[in-house]
Design a protein around this motif. Structure first.
Motif, PDB file in Angstrom:
ATOM      1  N   THR A  19       0.842  -1.193   0.000  1.00  0.00           N
ATOM      2  CA  THR A  19       0.000   0.000   0.000  1.00  0.00           C
ATOM      3  C   THR A  19       0.876   1.241   0.000  1.00  0.00           C
ATOM      4  O   THR A  19       1.830   1.339   0.759  1.00  0.00           O
ATOM      5  CB  THR A  19      -0.917   0.004   1.241  1.00  0.00           C
ATOM      6  N   LYS A  20       0.540   2.174  -0.873  1.00  0.00           N
ATOM      7  CA  LYS A  20       1.263   3.434  -0.978  1.00  0.00           C
ATOM      8  C   LYS A  20       0.255   4.570  -1.007  1.00  0.00           C
ATOM      9  O   LYS A  20      -0.917   4.372  -1.314  1.00  0.00           O
ATOM     10  CB  LYS A  20       2.098   3.463  -2.259  1.00  0.00           C
ATOM     11  N   ASP A  59      -9.621   4.720   3.590  1.00  0.00           N
ATOM     12  CA  ASP A  59      -8.314   4.684   2.940  1.00  0.00           C
ATOM     13  C   ASP A  59      -7.792   6.072   2.580  1.00  0.00           C
ATOM     14  O   ASP A  59      -6.704   6.198   2.026  1.00  0.00           O
ATOM     15  CB  ASP A  59      -8.377   3.823   1.676  1.00  0.00           C
ATOM     16  N   ASN A 114      -4.511   6.004   0.311  1.00  0.00           N
ATOM     17  CA  ASN A 114      -3.755   4.784   0.591  1.00  0.00           C
ATOM     18  C   ASN A 114      -4.363   3.650  -0.234  1.00  0.00           C
ATOM     19  O   ASN A 114      -5.522   3.276  -0.023  1.00  0.00           O
ATOM     20  CB  ASN A 114      -3.828   4.432   2.079  1.00  0.00           C
ATOM     21  N   THR A 115      -3.571   3.140  -1.181  1.00  0.00           N
ATOM     22  CA  THR A 115      -4.106   2.136  -2.106  1.00  0.00           C
ATOM     23  C   THR A 115      -3.014   1.203  -2.595  1.00  0.00           C
ATOM     24  O   THR A 115      -1.829   1.539  -2.537  1.00  0.00           O
ATOM     25  CB  THR A 115      -4.776   2.820  -3.323  1.00  0.00           C
ATOM     26  N   ASP A 116      -3.423   0.063  -3.087  1.00  0.00           N
ATOM     27  CA  ASP A 116      -2.507  -0.885  -3.704  1.00  0.00           C
ATOM     28  C   ASP A 116      -2.337  -0.604  -5.196  1.00  0.00           C
ATOM     29  O   ASP A 116      -1.503  -1.224  -5.853  1.00  0.00           O
ATOM     30  CB  ASP A 116      -3.011  -2.330  -3.522  1.00  0.00           C
ATOM     31  N   LYS A 117      -3.142   0.292  -5.736  1.00  0.00           N
ATOM     32  CA  LYS A 117      -3.067   0.601  -7.166  1.00  0.00           C
ATOM     33  C   LYS A 117      -1.770   1.329  -7.503  1.00  0.00           C
ATOM     34  O   LYS A 117      -1.263   2.118  -6.711  1.00  0.00           O
ATOM     35  CB  LYS A 117      -4.239   1.482  -7.597  1.00  0.00           C
TER      36      LYS A 117
END
Length: 142
Positions: A19-20, A59, A114-117
């Motif tokens: 997660t970034k 998020d 904050n996401t994994d994309k």
């Protein structure tokens, strides 16, 4: 060589799943300068950004709202709080520079998400007259 490629693929996969914080950008112009114009346009843009990216409030790290200097009747963050219930995420408002020739009646939003994309998977939205600001980034369809 095969072992190296395998390790590289594993590292890329692990990094991809981390997660970034990513930036989701958008802008919209209003039909007027009243408080309701500011709130309605902010609601429209925020709705597109949320829907296009499947953003969950939990998020959201923070949101920065800016307006052109001619929009002073209401804070755009009020729309996020009152119309979306975003009471936990830090929200901040400010004005864009008063540069001659700049777009007027314009609201900009930057969501720190904050996401994994990957950043190139993020869908940005530039609506109404604001579409001319960044046609290269405006991938949203609404």
């Amino acid at each position: 060589a095969i072992l190296f490629e395998h390790k590289f693929l594993i590292l890329r996969t692990v990094n991809r799943l981390a997660t970034k914080v990513r930036g989701v950008k958008g802008a919209i112009t209003t039909d007027g300068t009243s408080a309701e114009h500011v709130l309605a346009a902010t609601e429209q843009l925020l709705s597109v950004l949320i829907d296009e990216n499947k953003i969950d409030q939990d998020d959201v790290a923070a949101v920065q709202f800016t307006t052109s200097p001619d929009l002073v009747a209401e804070f755009p963050a009020v729309a996020a709080r009152e119309r979306f219930g975003w009471n936990d995420a830090p929200l901040m408002c400010g004005h864009e520079m008063a540069r001659p020739g700049a777009l007027t009646q314009c609201i900009r939003i930057l969501i720190f998400w904050n996401t994994d994309k990957a950043q190139n998977e993020i869908r940005h939205a530039y609506l109404n007259d604001a579409a001319k600001l960044r046609p290269d980034l405006s991938t949203a369809t609404s």
